[in-house]
Write a protein that holds these residues in place. Structure first.
Motif, PDB file in Angstrom:
ATOM      1  N   THR A 125       0.976  -1.211   0.096  1.00 40.24           N
ATOM      2  CA  THR A 125      -0.094   0.027   0.086  1.00 40.24           C
ATOM      3  C   THR A 125       0.800   1.481   0.095  1.00 40.24           C
ATOM      4  O   THR A 125       1.981   1.211   0.042  1.00 40.24           O
ATOM      5  CB  THR A 125      -0.902   0.109   1.253  1.00 40.24           C
ATOM      6  N   THR A 126       0.223   2.424   0.116  1.00 42.99           N
ATOM      7  CA  THR A 126       1.163   3.590   0.159  1.00 42.99           C
ATOM      8  C   THR A 126       1.326   4.033   1.738  1.00 42.99           C
ATOM      9  O   THR A 126       1.846   4.970   1.829  1.00 42.99           O
ATOM     10  CB  THR A 126       0.389   4.836  -0.547  1.00 42.99           C
ATOM     11  N   GLY A 127       0.832   3.453   2.675  1.00 39.86           N
ATOM     12  CA  GLY A 127       1.195   3.704   3.918  1.00 39.86           C
ATOM     13  C   GLY A 127       0.034   3.147   5.008  1.00 39.86           C
ATOM     14  O   GLY A 127      -0.847   2.460   4.481  1.00 39.86           O
ATOM     15  N   ILE A 128       0.185   3.638   5.948  1.00 42.23           N
ATOM     16  CA  ILE A 128      -0.769   3.163   7.182  1.00 42.23           C
ATOM     17  C   ILE A 128      -1.948   3.490   6.640  1.00 42.23           C
ATOM     18  O   ILE A 128      -3.271   2.861   7.020  1.00 42.23           O
ATOM     19  CB  ILE A 128      -0.257   3.706   8.657  1.00 42.23           C
TER      20      ILE A 128
ATOM     21  N   SER B 127      -3.687   1.440   4.300  1.00 43.41           N
ATOM     22  CA  SER B 127      -3.995   0.019   4.877  1.00 43.41           C
ATOM     23  C   SER B 127      -5.253  -0.080   5.645  1.00 43.41           C
ATOM     24  O   SER B 127      -6.204  -0.901   5.364  1.00 43.41           O
ATOM     25  CB  SER B 127      -2.638  -0.245   5.483  1.00 43.41           C
TER      26      SER B 127
ATOM     27  N   ASP C 173      -1.077  -1.892  14.158  1.00 41.88           N
ATOM     28  CA  ASP C 173      -0.400  -1.161  13.701  1.00 41.88           C
ATOM     29  C   ASP C 173       1.029  -1.183  14.566  1.00 41.88           C
ATOM     30  O   ASP C 173       1.093  -0.856  15.839  1.00 41.88           O
ATOM     31  CB  ASP C 173      -0.891   0.264  13.680  1.00 41.88           C
TER      32      ASP C 173
ATOM     33  N   SER D 159       4.865   0.346   7.744  1.00 48.09           N
ATOM     34  CA  SER D 159       5.406   1.184   6.710  1.00 48.09           C
ATOM     35  C   SER D 159       6.783   1.565   6.901  1.00 48.09           C
ATOM     36  O   SER D 159       7.235   1.026   7.866  1.00 48.09           O
ATOM     37  CB  SER D 159       4.626   2.684   6.481  1.00 48.09           C
TER      38      SER D 159
ATOM     39  N   GLY E  40       7.826   4.642   6.372  1.00 44.71           N
ATOM     40  CA  GLY E  40       7.950   6.165   6.717  1.00 44.71           C
ATOM     41  C   GLY E  40       9.097   6.392   7.744  1.00 44.71           C
ATOM     42  O   GLY E  40       9.539   7.494   7.794  1.00 44.71           O
TER      43      GLY E  40
ATOM     44  N   ARG F 255       6.385   6.734   0.792  1.00 50.93           N
ATOM     45  CA  ARG F 255       5.089   6.442   0.538  1.00 50.93           C
ATOM     46  C   ARG F 255       4.902   4.979   0.104  1.00 50.93           C
ATOM     47  O   ARG F 255       4.184   4.481  -0.570  1.00 50.93           O
ATOM     48  CB  ARG F 255       4.343   7.309  -0.547  1.00 50.93           C
TER      49      ARG F 255
ATOM     50  N   GLY G  72       3.844   1.316   2.041  1.00 49.17           N
ATOM     51  CA  GLY G  72       3.661   0.381   3.494  1.00 49.17           C
ATOM     52  C   GLY G  72       3.173  -1.095   2.985  1.00 49.17           C
ATOM     53  O   GLY G  72       3.181  -1.213   1.720  1.00 49.17           O
ATOM     54  N   TYR G  73       2.487  -1.583   4.005  1.00 44.38           N
ATOM     55  CA  TYR G  73       2.170  -2.995   3.499  1.00 44.38           C
ATOM     56  C   TYR G  73       1.098  -3.491   4.763  1.00 44.38           C
ATOM     57  O   TYR G  73       0.998  -2.801   5.718  1.00 44.38           O
ATOM     58  CB  TYR G  73       3.545  -3.893   3.668  1.00 44.38           C
TER      59      TYR G  73
END
Length: 525
Positions: A220-223, A226, A322, A352, A354, A362, A364-365
């Motif tokens: 993904t692109t981050g938290i 997600s 998280d 992520s 970050g 940018r 994440g997973y």
């Protein structure tokens, strides 16, 4: 405006010394005249040869402008007759709507007229006081926490990007570009680049005790994305969702627009601590930060973890973990993940890069139970149309070559040193009156303030002195149990700037506490 006056009007406004070409200027001027009705519908524009002569410009320039106006619908051209201003007024459309409205019954017509009046006011840019946002949008912006300041003492949650191993990253990136990777310049497959999913699965198994296969990892692109994806796929409007109180403001922002019923659950020294009343209404989702509660920093105890997992199993709740700042622990090894204890497939693990690499990456997973993985991969591709495959490939090789693990080790040492410098600076200034929370891990610590002191006022006063802190009370959904304090991020502050910046912050603290007739100072140690 009469056509005979048009050339004079244009000549006064064309600026031959401007960097903007005459073609562009003439096009914009004629557009303006048509839209403002200086040139009314049906007006015949001067022949291109005549206008070019009067303006002392090339005829081809005028011809191109006329053709562009016709193409855009501002004018119409008829062979043998010339070019005429088109009717761009919406009156004809509005008139047709009004005719249809007249056919409605009187009561319905009156209602429609009211609605049209209101819509017209809403569309008009000169009516800023009219409400244009949805109720959902208003709720989102009412609780916004994003700051225009993203760097400096003591901005929490920001790593020191100046220490990023750019040489290694650039070497890998250049290697991929030299191959002309056409297959990496298109949309990402569902779930992300397979190479990165494999590298992440290996890394998370070794470093965080996460049980997963590459197929369970979705990039993904981050938290934020997600959690947004999990909320969209696993809940419906009106469902109850538990959040820690206090919690990350960005999480609340995602939930503000979801239509769920957020239920803030108080935390204690062992983590999230639902009451009997909370337990009586099982939620659909439970969002937790067990390895390093944000913002207070406590670790969820093993007993509390087992109780939470059993509760989720019994009631079919999904637990979203998280794993915030878990890599940066000082004085002890990073703790194992909650997902690693889950034997029933109820935990969704998100993270992520970050903080470990740099925020602008940018990437994440989200690690999913096997029965959810393919649905999430497909939904991610459907909703977000991900790309950045080249960057994902570089990151995968960066991880596989060991650069990520090496960088984290180096930064853990550096951040530990800066944390200690900050603690010592605070102790020198305030002695045993200073109390810090959550300083054993992460990129920030929390400085408690007396209850009588407004932490927002302290933060505002500090910002006037160019010091950035976040008020702790802003992270609470239930303000009745909010504690006053300041989040102090130390990771992005050079060693030599930490103590002077804290002294500047202390001036704001002292000035604010004195107004409350409260003294924060005590006998110095």
């Amino acid at each position: 405006m009469k056509p005979t006056m048009l050339s004079d009007w244009l000549a006064q406004r064309l600026d031959r010394r401007s960097e903007q070409p005459l073609y562009r200027q003439l096009h914009l001027l004629l557009q303006q005249a048509i839209l403002s009705r200086e040139l009314s519908a049906g007006t015949r524009l001067p022949p291109s040869r005549l206008l070019a002569k009067e303006l002392r410009i090339a005829r081809n320039t005028v011809t191109q402008v006329y053709e562009q106006l016709v193409l855009e619908g501002y004018a119409a051209s008829t062979t043998g007759r010339g070019t005429f201003v088109a009717d761009t007024s919406p009156d004809e459309i509005v008139g047709a709507v009004n005719k249809d409205s007249d056919r409605l019954e009187e009561s319905e017509s009156a209602t429609l007229d009211d609605d049209q009046d209101e819509a017209a006011d809403t569309w008009h840019p000169a009516s800023p006081t009219k409400q244009v946002l949805s109720a959902r949008g208003q709720r989102l912006l009412a609780g916004v926490g994003v700051s225009k300041h993203q760097w400096g003492a003591f901005m929490p949650g920001v790593p020191d990007v100046t220490r990023f191993p750019a040489h290694a990253w650039n070497r890998l990136q250049n290697k991929y570009w030299r191959r002309t990777p056409h297959n990496l310049l298109t949309y990402a497959p569902g779930g992300g680049l397979p190479f990165l999913r494999h590298a992440l699965a290996d890394y998370l198994r070794a470093s965080r005790s996460v049980h997963c296969t590459p197929e369970q990892v979705v990039i993904t692109t981050g938290i934020h994305q997600s959690i947004d994806l999990a909320v969209r796929l696993l809940s419906d409007p009106g469902d109850i969702i538990w959040t820690e109180d206090p919690c990350y403001w960005g999480l609340r922002s995602v939930l503000q627009v979801s239509g769920l019923q957020p239920r803030p659950i108080a935390v204690d020294d062992e983590g999230i601590n639902p009451s009997a009343a909370d337990l009586a209404q099982p939620p659909k989702l439970i969002l937790v930060t067990p390895s390093h509660q944000y913002p207070l920093g406590m670790v969820m105890s093993l007993a509390r973890r087992r109780v939470l997992l059993e509760y989720a199993r019994q009631h079919g709740c999904w637990v979203i973990e998280d794993d915030y700042d878990s890599e940066f622990r000082y004085g002890s090894r990073p703790l194992a993940s909650l997902q690693g204890l889950d034997t029933n497939g109820q935990v969704i693990y998100v993270g992520s890069f970050g903080k470990t690499l740099f925020p602008g990456l940018r990437v994440g997973y989200i690690v999913l139970p096997e029965r959810l993985a393919q649905s999430f991969a497909t939904a991610s591709a459907e909703l977000y149309r991900e790309g950045q495959l080249l960057q994902q490939a570089v990151l995968a090789e960066f991880i596989a070559e060991g650069h990520l693990a090496s960088h984290i080790r180096k930064m853990r040492t550096l951040y530990g040193q800066r944390r200690q410098i900050l603690l010592e600076a605070a102790a020198r200034r305030y002695g045993n009156a200073f109390t810090a929370v959550g300083g054993d891990a992460g990129l920030h610590l929390v400085m408690n303030l007396p209850r009588e002191v407004d932490d927002h006022a302290v933060a505002d006063a500090a910002l006037e002195r160019n010091v950035i802190v976040r008020p702790l009370s802003a992270y609470y959904a239930d303000r009745s149990r909010a504690s006053g304090g300041l989040l102090l991020g130390y990771a992005c502050v050079p060693d030599g700037e930490i103590a002077p910046a804290f002294d500047t912050l202390a001036e704001s603290i002292d000035a604010t506490t004195s107004k409350c007739n409260v003294s924060y100072s005590a006998e110095k140690t």
